[in-house]
Motif scaffolding. Sequence first.
Motif, PDB file in Angstrom:
ATOM      1  N   VAL A   3       0.840  -1.203   0.000  1.00 26.14           N
ATOM      2  CA  VAL A   3       0.000   0.000   0.000  1.00 26.14           C
ATOM      3  C   VAL A   3       0.870   1.246   0.000  1.00 26.14           C
ATOM      4  N   ASP A   4       1.936   1.243   0.790  1.00 25.13           N
ATOM      5  CA  ASP A   4       2.868   2.379   0.789  1.00 25.13           C
ATOM      6  C   ASP A   4       3.449   2.609  -0.607  1.00 25.13           C
ATOM      7  N   ARG A  28       5.411 -11.851  -2.872  1.00 27.85           N
ATOM      8  CA  ARG A  28       5.440 -12.103  -1.424  1.00 27.85           C
ATOM      9  C   ARG A  28       4.034 -12.221  -0.852  1.00 27.85           C
ATOM     10  N   ILE A  29       3.136 -11.344  -1.319  1.00 27.60           N
ATOM     11  CA  ILE A  29       1.751 -11.398  -0.833  1.00 27.60           C
ATOM     12  C   ILE A  29       1.098 -12.700  -1.256  1.00 27.60           C
ATOM     13  N   GLY A  34      -0.930 -18.095  -0.021  1.00 31.77           N
ATOM     14  CA  GLY A  34      -0.812 -19.548  -0.153  1.00 31.77           C
ATOM     15  C   GLY A  34      -0.628 -20.227   1.193  1.00 31.77           C
ATOM     16  N   ARG A  35       0.214 -19.659   2.046  1.00 29.07           N
ATOM     17  CA  ARG A  35       0.412 -20.221   3.389  1.00 29.07           C
ATOM     18  C   ARG A  35      -0.887 -20.164   4.197  1.00 29.07           C
ATOM     19  N   MET A  50      -8.597 -15.149  -1.851  1.00 29.62           N
ATOM     20  CA  MET A  50      -8.070 -15.133  -3.222  1.00 29.62           C
ATOM     21  C   MET A  50      -8.728 -14.027  -4.050  1.00 29.62           C
ATOM     22  N   ASP A  51     -10.044 -13.878  -3.936  1.00 32.87           N
ATOM     23  CA  ASP A  51     -10.750 -12.838  -4.688  1.00 32.87           C
ATOM     24  C   ASP A  51     -10.289 -11.447  -4.283  1.00 32.87           C
ATOM     25  N   ALA A  52     -10.137 -11.227  -2.981  1.00 26.46           N
ATOM     26  CA  ALA A  52      -9.738  -9.898  -2.499  1.00 26.46           C
ATOM     27  C   ALA A  52      -8.336  -9.529  -2.974  1.00 26.46           C
ATOM     28  N   VAL A  53      -7.411 -10.456  -2.850  1.00 28.74           N
ATOM     29  CA  VAL A  53      -6.033 -10.175  -3.266  1.00 28.74           C
ATOM     30  C   VAL A  53      -5.962  -9.993  -4.778  1.00 28.74           C
ATOM     31  N   ASN A  54      -6.641 -10.858  -5.500  1.00 33.81           N
ATOM     32  CA  ASN A  54      -6.634 -10.763  -6.960  1.00 33.81           C
ATOM     33  C   ASN A  54      -7.233  -9.436  -7.431  1.00 33.81           C
ATOM     34  N   GLU A  55      -8.331  -9.032  -6.827  1.00 38.29           N
ATOM     35  CA  GLU A  55      -8.966  -7.771  -7.228  1.00 38.29           C
ATOM     36  C   GLU A  55      -8.076  -6.569  -6.906  1.00 38.29           C
TER      37      GLU A  55
END
Length: 150
Positions: A3-4, A28-29, A34-35, A50-55
């Motif tokens: 975000v920074d 890294r995210i 995955g972990r 998965m949806d939130a990170v992908n979006e």
Amino acid sequence: AYVDLRVGWSQRSDSGAEDPRQASLQKRIWAEVGRAVRSDPSQQLTRGLMDAVNESFDLAAPRTAARGAHIPEAVLEILCFSAVLAALMLGYTIGASGTPHIYAALLLLLLLALALTMIFDLERSVSGTIQVSQEPMKLLRASIRQASGA
């Protein structure tokens, strides 16, 4: 950190090129996601995370494209030429009619100047007066820091 990086990118005055650290942070995210999914493989967590990170990563691409898009030089030249031509035609028409319409002429010229100023200002996405607010990203950064206790 991601975000920074995105907030910093939105405030830089250089072209719309992405920061090379972005891909590294995204990897890294994804590794952390995955972990998290492997530690709790429930369907709801997996799908939502998965949806939130992908979006969030997908939103970076249109922002980069929008920032890199510029009005072609020829279009700007035609706009300026049209404004000058309109002012000349207005002056000729007022002069030929013999009746001064000073307020109408001034209003038209003011509107032309305002329109051109706004177009040129939009062309400067970082240094202009018309800018997209980065407040949602800053609020997100503050909420992440608050949640992590940093």
